[in-house]
Design an enzyme around this catalytic site. Structure first.
Site, short mmCIF file in Angstrom:
data_model
loop_
_atom_site.label_atom_id
_atom_site.label_comp_id
_atom_site.label_asym_id
_atom_site.label_seq_id
_atom_site.Cartn_x
_atom_site.Cartn_y
_atom_site.Cartn_z
N CYS A 111 0.86 -1.20 0.00
CA CYS A 111 0.00 0.00 0.00
C CYS A 111 0.89 1.24 0.00
CB CYS A 111 -0.90 0.04 1.23
SG CYS A 111 -1.90 -1.43 1.50
N CYS A 129 -7.44 -1.64 -5.24
CA CYS A 129 -6.02 -1.43 -4.95
C CYS A 129 -5.29 -2.77 -4.98
CB CYS A 129 -5.83 -0.78 -3.57
SG CYS A 129 -6.09 1.02 -3.57
N HIS A 149 1.07 5.16 -1.37
CA HIS A 149 0.35 5.99 -0.40
C HIS A 149 1.18 6.42 0.80
CE1 HIS A 149 -3.40 5.76 -2.54
NE2 HIS A 149 -3.35 4.44 -2.58
N ARG A 165 -13.00 0.14 -3.18
CA ARG A 165 -11.77 0.85 -3.52
C ARG A 165 -10.54 0.02 -3.11
NH1 ARG A 165 -9.29 3.30 -7.14
NH2 ARG A 165 -7.90 1.59 -6.66
#
Lengths: 268, 240
Positions: A177, A229, A181, A225
């Site tokens: 992630c 991802c 991010h 969402r």
């Protein structure tokens, strides 16, 4: 009524898609979004969710009005910003989607597998019950502060696990992630990437999902969402309400503390 | 679990330069706290120490999280993308941290990455930049939503600025506009090829995928991307 609203949203979505492909800059989109004013097509889906919440449904023919989303059975107001949280009856930390699945199974008698099978709209679909329910619950939290609890040991453990998951690299592309991010002011193609390790990015993200996705003409949930991802990380399909979703959402939610709920949002 | 231990052993062998010996498993567990959970062998001095340490920690009831195990119960195989995608190699384990650093393993990992680069045997590094541009534009490949029979893309524009005419580029990676100004010396060709093949050969814990090493792009596709970067006729190296 709800359907005609949905179709109107779809038409608007098509129009934006054309614009969006030509010049998909953030400022262009912000301008376009401002043209909507307060008119988020999600309001029609919120209405639909409200009906689903109060209707007697399922094999047990009962409504969801005894469903406890964290503030007591039937309380829908201001629950979104305080999820995920620990629930005594399941002795586990649950997010909104996982909790709604739990209520639909335990109260209404639906089959878990069947709920999960059709939980998110596919291409060309007109919206799902879960999307409508999530939109309804989020809408009832508009303006409330994000205050995801960290008092129970399981809630603290979920945050730590979420943090570890956030930095966990896997798959043929080595993505975590964090790959996308952990930095601010970066983008993929023209899409800005929120930094979810900091309050600003975490708040902007946490408080605006679920969102009406104009290009798709449906409300998309946070679970949707996150599943996408994982797909883009080249990993298998992330399951709604699963431990990874709950832990990651706990990590994001705690980082978003103090943000003001503004969902359903409006996204390209 | 077995696979994870083997991976850990590999990480250990990289770290120490020797992965042999009866204490391998116990040491591997100590390098990877995730693998340690559920491994109850406390029959060595070090193992006993680890058990004692976790007994002490048990009072606070906070166990080290195991993201790998969590993901395995949270994901399902779909369209040929299975849970084996979650198997971490030594590099992924070493780089899974907030600091984005491999610590004292960095040197060995970098050397191993460099040693495994497969350079073109015929010395032919450059293909067709037009095909390279198509590969750079294509973001598909290896997702469960993709047709596995279609060739993978490189998706270079997701993170890099390349041709002047393409404004929809990402900023995760550095701009590669006018990359060709660096010339086509053998050193430059080998560096560029190696960077695409396995960027960790130059910067351990890079965010860029290992396009060659991981089999995302074929050697022929990499040749085309090389040409996109280095051919003077490529739009990457044109004013507009």
């Amino acid at each position: 009524m709800a359907m005609s609203g949905r179709m109107m949203g779809g038409l608007l979505g098509g129009a934006l898609l054309a614009v969006g492909l030509a010049q998909a800059q953030d400022d262009t989109f912000d301008e376009y979004r401002s043209m909507f004013g307060d008119d988020n097509p999600a309001i029609f889906i919120v209405d639909e969710g409200s009906e689903l919440w109060t209707q007697a449904r399922g094999p047990e023919n009962v409504s969801l009005e005894q469903c406890d989303l964290g503030q007591g059975p039937g309380v829908v107001e201001n629950v979104y910003g305080q999820l995920p949280r620990y629930f005594e009856d399941t002795d586990s930390v649950m997010d909104l989607e996982g909790r709604l699945i739990h209520c639909m199974v335990e109260l209404q008698g639906f089959k878990r597998e069947e709920i999960i099978e059709g939980i998110y709209s596919g291409a060309g679909d007109n919206g799902t019950e879960m999307e409508a329910l999530v939109a309804y619950v989020a809408d009832a939290s508009q303006g409330s502060k994000v205050a995801v609890p960290q008092s129970h040991p399981e809630e603290k453990a979920a945050y730590k696990a979420g943090e570890a998951l956030f930095y966990h690299r896997a798959g043929p592309y080595d993505f975590s992630c964090a790959t996308c991010h952990r930095q601010s002011d970066k983008r993929i193609r023209l899409q800005s990437l929120p930094n979810l390790t900091e309050a600003e990015g975490a708040r902007a993200t946490y408080t605006t999902w679920p969102a009406y996705r104009i290009s798709q003409g449906v409300v998309r949930t946070m679970g949707w969402r996150m599943r996408n991802c994982a797909r883009q990380q080249r990993l298998p399909e992330l399951q709604p309400g699963s431990e990874a979703v709950v832990d990651l959402l706990m990590y994001m939610g705690v980082n978003a503390e103090g943000g003001s709920m503004d969902a359903p949002g409006l996204k390209r | 679990m077995m696979k994870r231990l083997m991976i850990s052993l590999f990480a250990l062998s990289l770290m120490s330069g020797c992965g042999q010996g009866g204490n391998g498993e116990q040491s591997a567990a100590s390098t990877n706290p995730q693998a340690q959970a559920g491994n109850a062998s406390g029959n060595t001095e070090q193992g006993a120490q680890a058990d004692a340490a976790s007994d002490t920690n048990a009072a606070s009831a906070v166990m080290a999280p195991d993201p790998d195990a969590i993901l395995r119960t949270s994901m399902q195989a779909r369209n040929g993308v299975g849970l084996d995608r979650l198997d971490q190699d030594s590099l992924q384990i070493a780089c899974s941290n907030a600091e984005d650093r491999a610590g004292d393993q960095a040197g060995k990992l970098r050397e191993a990455a460099m040693a495994a680069i497969e350079f073109p045997e015929d010395g032919n590094y450059l293909g067709d930049w037009k095909k390279g541009e198509a590969i750079a534009q294509n973001g598909r490949g290896m997702q469960y939503s993709d047709d596995p029979d279609d060739p993978n893309g490189g998706n270079c524009y997701a993170c890099h600025e390349l041709a002047a005419g393409e404004v929809a580029y990402g900023t995760m990676g550095p701009s590669l506009r006018n990359y060709g100004q660096r010339g086509q010396s053998e050193a430059m060709l080998k560096y560029t090829w190696g960077k695409i093949w396995n960027p960790h050969a130059y910067m351990v814990c890079s965010h860029m995928p290992r396009f060659g090493e991981a089999g995302i792009l074929t050697p022929d596709q990499i040749r085309h991307v090389m040409a996109l970067l280095l051919d003077p006729a490529s739009p990457v190296n044109k004013a507009e």
